[in-house]
Design a protein around this motif. Structure first.
Motif, short mmCIF file in Angstrom:
data_model
loop_
_atom_site.label_atom_id
_atom_site.label_comp_id
_atom_site.label_asym_id
_atom_site.label_seq_id
_atom_site.Cartn_x
_atom_site.Cartn_y
_atom_site.Cartn_z
N GLU A 82 13.74 9.67 -75.20
CA GLU A 82 12.93 10.72 -74.45
C GLU A 82 11.53 10.91 -74.69
OE1 GLU A 82 13.72 12.68 -71.95
OE2 GLU A 82 15.31 11.19 -71.74
N PHE A 83 11.16 10.31 -76.17
CA PHE A 83 9.85 10.65 -76.64
C PHE A 83 9.05 9.42 -76.20
CE2 PHE A 83 12.41 13.10 -79.31
CZ PHE A 83 11.77 14.30 -79.75
N VAL A 84 9.59 8.31 -75.87
CA VAL A 84 8.99 6.85 -75.64
C VAL A 84 8.32 6.75 -74.24
CG1 VAL A 84 8.91 4.51 -75.65
CG2 VAL A 84 10.08 5.90 -77.58
N ASP A 85 6.94 6.29 -73.84
CA ASP A 85 6.56 6.06 -72.94
C ASP A 85 6.98 4.58 -72.61
OD1 ASP A 85 4.90 5.25 -70.64
OD2 ASP A 85 3.00 5.38 -71.57
N GLU A 86 8.03 4.65 -71.58
CA GLU A 86 8.60 3.41 -71.25
C GLU A 86 7.64 2.18 -70.74
OE1 GLU A 86 12.28 3.51 -69.03
OE2 GLU A 86 12.82 5.43 -70.26
#
Length: 92
Positions: A82-86
């Motif tokens: 949820e924290f990561v910029d995919e």
């Protein structure tokens, strides 16, 4: 031995401390339970605002557990993701 690396950035406005807590929980409760897991290191490059994850697995002829569907669906993996910029993820 298998070595896998991933670079990524956090989403804009993501809580860094929240990410680190989620990442720690994921490492302890998910990666440490994998039978081929040896070590995982996560580091931050402030100059590029980028993270790198380096994973070490023993090669026993089996598929890497982290490539199995149940890994990506684990609640702690999802919480960390949820924290990561995919769009910033680069795997090597």
């Amino acid at each position: 031995m298998i070595v896998a690396s991933t670079t990524f950035k956090l989403k804009a406005g993501a809580d860094r401390e929240g990410f680190l807590a989620a990442d720690k929980a994921m490492q302890e409760e998910v990666f440490h339970q994998m039978k081929t897991f040896i070590r995982r290191t996560v580091a931050y490059n402030a100059e590029h605002d980028e993270w790198i994850q380096i994973l070490f697995f023993g090669d026993n002829g089996e598929d890497l557990e982290m490539h199995r569907p149940e890994f990506g669906n684990h609640p702690l993996v999802l919480a960390c993701s949820e924290f990561v910029d995919e769009s910033s993820i680069v795997e090597a």
